[in-house]
Every structure is written in C-alpha cells, then in structure tokens.
Write a protein that holds these residues in place. Structure first.
Motif, PDB file in Angstrom:
ATOM      1  N   UNK A 208      47.885  35.865  43.510  1.00 52.90           N
ATOM      2  CA  UNK A 208      47.915  35.678  42.061  1.00 52.90           C
ATOM      3  C   UNK A 208      47.071  34.477  41.645  1.00 52.90           C
ATOM      4  N   UNK A 209      47.043  33.464  42.517  1.00 52.01           N
ATOM      5  CA  UNK A 209      46.215  32.296  42.223  1.00 52.01           C
ATOM      6  C   UNK A 209      44.726  32.678  42.233  1.00 52.01           C
ATOM      7  N   UNK A 210      44.281  33.508  43.160  1.00 55.12           N
ATOM      8  CA  UNK A 210      42.870  33.948  43.232  1.00 55.12           C
ATOM      9  C   UNK A 210      42.518  34.765  42.004  1.00 55.12           C
ATOM     10  N   UNK A 211      43.390  35.680  41.642  1.00 50.41           N
ATOM     11  CA  UNK A 211      43.140  36.509  40.462  1.00 50.41           C
ATOM     12  C   UNK A 211      43.070  35.636  39.214  1.00 50.41           C
ATOM     13  N   UNK A 212      43.967  34.663  39.149  1.00 48.30           N
ATOM     14  CA  UNK A 212      43.968  33.776  37.993  1.00 48.30           C
ATOM     15  C   UNK A 212      42.689  32.957  37.899  1.00 48.30           C
ATOM     16  N   UNK A 213      42.230  32.422  39.024  1.00 52.80           N
ATOM     17  CA  UNK A 213      40.984  31.650  39.031  1.00 52.80           C
ATOM     18  C   UNK A 213      39.796  32.545  38.640  1.00 52.80           C
ATOM     19  N   UNK A 214      39.792  33.768  39.163  1.00 53.60           N
ATOM     20  CA  UNK A 214      38.692  34.694  38.835  1.00 53.60           C
ATOM     21  C   UNK A 214      38.652  34.974  37.342  1.00 53.60           C
ATOM     22  N   UNK A 215      39.810  35.225  36.767  1.00 58.40           N
ATOM     23  CA  UNK A 215      39.872  35.486  35.326  1.00 58.40           C
ATOM     24  C   UNK A 215      39.435  34.266  34.535  1.00 58.40           C
ATOM     25  N   UNK A 216      39.852  33.111  35.022  1.00 57.46           N
ATOM     26  CA  UNK A 216      39.511  31.880  34.301  1.00 57.46           C
ATOM     27  C   UNK A 216      37.993  31.675  34.252  1.00 57.46           C
ATOM     28  N   UNK A 217      37.324  31.750  35.421  1.00 58.24           N
ATOM     29  CA  UNK A 217      35.868  31.534  35.459  1.00 58.24           C
ATOM     30  C   UNK A 217      35.117  32.685  34.763  1.00 58.24           C
ATOM     31  N   UNK A 218      35.645  33.887  34.874  1.00 57.91           N
ATOM     32  CA  UNK A 218      34.981  35.020  34.223  1.00 57.91           C
ATOM     33  C   UNK A 218      34.991  34.872  32.709  1.00 57.91           C
ATOM     34  N   UNK A 219      36.099  34.516  32.153  1.00 55.35           N
ATOM     35  CA  UNK A 219      36.219  34.328  30.698  1.00 55.35           C
ATOM     36  C   UNK A 219      35.342  33.160  30.251  1.00 55.35           C
ATOM     37  N   UNK A 220      35.311  32.125  31.072  1.00 53.93           N
ATOM     38  CA  UNK A 220      34.507  30.966  30.722  1.00 53.93           C
ATOM     39  C   UNK A 220      33.010  31.311  30.697  1.00 53.93           C
ATOM     40  N   UNK A 221      32.549  32.103  31.660  1.00 55.52           N
ATOM     41  CA  UNK A 221      31.126  32.502  31.717  1.00 55.52           C
ATOM     42  C   UNK A 221      30.792  33.451  30.547  1.00 55.52           C
ATOM     43  N   UNK A 222      31.722  34.291  30.219  1.00 53.94           N
ATOM     44  CA  UNK A 222      31.504  35.221  29.112  1.00 53.94           C
ATOM     45  C   UNK A 222      31.377  34.464  27.802  1.00 53.94           C
ATOM     46  N   UNK A 223      32.232  33.477  27.573  1.00 52.16           N
ATOM     47  CA  UNK A 223      32.155  32.714  26.346  1.00 52.16           C
ATOM     48  C   UNK A 223      30.849  31.898  26.272  1.00 52.16           C
ATOM     49  N   UNK A 224      30.358  31.449  27.399  1.00 56.67           N
ATOM     50  CA  UNK A 224      29.125  30.648  27.429  1.00 56.67           C
ATOM     51  C   UNK A 224      27.921  31.541  27.059  1.00 56.67           C
ATOM     52  N   UNK A 225      27.824  32.763  27.632  1.00 56.79           N
ATOM     53  CA  UNK A 225      26.704  33.653  27.317  1.00 56.79           C
ATOM     54  C   UNK A 225      26.735  34.088  25.875  1.00 56.79           C
TER      55      UNK A 225
END
Length: 285
Positions: A265-282
C-alpha cells in the motif's frame, strides 16, 4: 294382708339404716386412723435444720486461665465438684501496621473473662470464699444467701408418712378393687414426689452452690501476619522503570513490524503521489 306388707317395709328400713350406720362408722374410723397417724408423727418429729447456702463472687485476677486451674484444684481439694466453667475473650480494639514488604504487625487489645459454677461442702463454704478472695487482685462484690427449708422438709416428711398410712388403710377398707388400685397409685406417686423433694433439699443442704465470675485487665498482643495488600508485592520503582523501557522498545519493534506488512500500500501510495504531482506540473506548463 296390708298389715303384713307394712311390717316387711319397716323391717327393711331398719336393716338399711343399720347398713348406712356401719358404712358411716367405717368411714369415720378410717379418717380418725389417718388423722391419728399424722398427729402421732407430728409429735415425734422435730423440724431439723435444713439451711441451703448459695454464694456469688466477682473479682479481678492477673491471669484468667491460671485462676481457673487454681480454682479447679482448690474445689477438688475441698471435696467439691465443678458443675460448669467457661472462658471467653472479647476483642476491644485491633489494628494492623506495615512490618515489612510481605508482612504486617497485628496489634490486638482483648478482655478475657471466666465463669466457674461449683458445689462445695456447706461447712467449708466460708473457708473456700476466703481462699478465693486471696487469689483476687480486687473483689468487685461478694454475697451469700441462706434459705431455711426446715419447715418444707418437715411438711414433706409428714405428708409422705401420711400417704403410707393412707394406702394401708385404703387397702384394708376399700370395697372395689379397681378404685383401690387407682387411688393407691395416685397416693404412691405423690409420696415419691415428696421423697424426691426432700432428697433434693438434703443434697442442696450438704453441698452449697457458688458462682464465680472473674476477669483480667485488657491485654495487648502482637502477631506478625502475612501482608494481604497485593499492591505492596509489586517491584521497586527503578526495576519497574527498566521494565517499562523494555516494554516500550518491544512495542516499537512490534509497531515497525506491523507497518512493514503494509509495504504494498505504501508503494501504491507513493506511485499515486508522484503521478499526480507530475500530471499537475505538465498541465501547468
């Protein structure tokens, strides 16, 4: 014919009157015989001295148990008998104080009392009471009562003799055997009662009853007993502190082990966190 019947009736009445006179004379002779026997016995008998003595004492002693043993020995030496005895202890006050980690000191103040009821020869009653008074530290009260039963004893004796004479007279003069037996048994039972009463008086005259109440001063006794307070059996402060630190470290390790089981769950959470962050940046660019 009428003159003949009249003569027969007169003769019958004469015989009937003679029979009644004979029965009345017989009854009168019976009563006179009983009364004469009582009067004769009363003249020959004098009222013997029958004095019943009873005594009571209450006194303080140094030790109740020792006094009871001394009293028993003295009563036996005087030729008497202990009829009843008892020793009672009543707690006046009690307290417990801490003596050590696992023990307490119990302090008890109690009062001990004793009771002895005995029969001693009447002629030795005064000497016995004097001996008991010497055992006492302090005599609270002492009393003696004398009851004269001489007249009662004499009355029972005369009545008993009267019943013996009455039974003899009834056996001689009774007309019906059934009434004879019944009356004789009643009188004999009454005779036995009078004899028993006199035997009881003789026993009480020969042996006097004395009641002894004695006590000692309040006694304080200490006793070491087990500590029943479970809180006192816990370890000391520093030992408990060390145990608490060790328990905290064990809890922390268990917490880390528990959290480590959640790594997916920690890996999935980190993946979601960085994915959302990259999406907001683009999107911003």
């Amino acid at each position: 014919m009428k003159k003949y019947l009249f003569c027969i009736a007169i003769i019958g009445l004469m015989f009937g009157c003679n029979g009644e006179k004979k029965d009345y004379a017989a009854d009168e002779s019976v009563s006179k015989e009983v009364v004469m026997s009582v009067d004769a016995d009363a003249v020959d008998t004098t009222a013997a001295s029958k004095i019943i003595k009873t005594a009571d004492m209450r006194f303080r002693v140094k030790d109740v148990q020792q006094t009871k043993e001394q009293l028993s020995a003295t009563i036996k030496a005087q030729g008497g008998t202990v009829m009843e005895f008892s020793i009672n202890s009543s707690i006046q006050q009690s307290d417990k104080v801490k003596y050590s980690a696992d023990s307490l000191k119990e302090i008890t103040a109690y009062r001990k009392e004793g009771l002895v009821i005995a029969k001693v020869p009447s002629e030795k009653l005064d000497d016995f009471t004097n001996t008991v008074a010497k055992m006492a530290v302090f005599v609270d009260n002492q009393s003696m009562k004398m009851d004269d039963q001489s007249i009662t004893y004499l009355a029972n004796k005369l009545k008993a003799q009267n019943r013996v004479d009455a039974v003899k007279t009834i056996n001689k003069t009774a007309k019906r055997q059934g009434n004879n037996v019944e009356t004789s048994l009643y009188i004999k039972d009454d005779y036995v009662d009078k004899k028993i009463e006199n035997m009881n008086i003789d026993s009480r005259v020969k042996f006097s009853t004395i009641t002894l109440n004695f006590y000692q001063d309040n006694t304080v006794k200490t006793l070491i007993v087990g500590n029943d307070n479970l809180y006192d059996y816990r370890p000391g402060f520093f030992q408990r502190l060390g145990l608490s630190i060790m328990a905290g470290w064990s809890f922390l390790k268990e917490f880390i082990l528990g959290v480590s089981t959640l790594w997916p769950f920690m890996v999935i959470g980190l993946g979601l966190f960085f994915g959302i962050k990259a999406y907001l940046r683009r999107k911003k660019v």
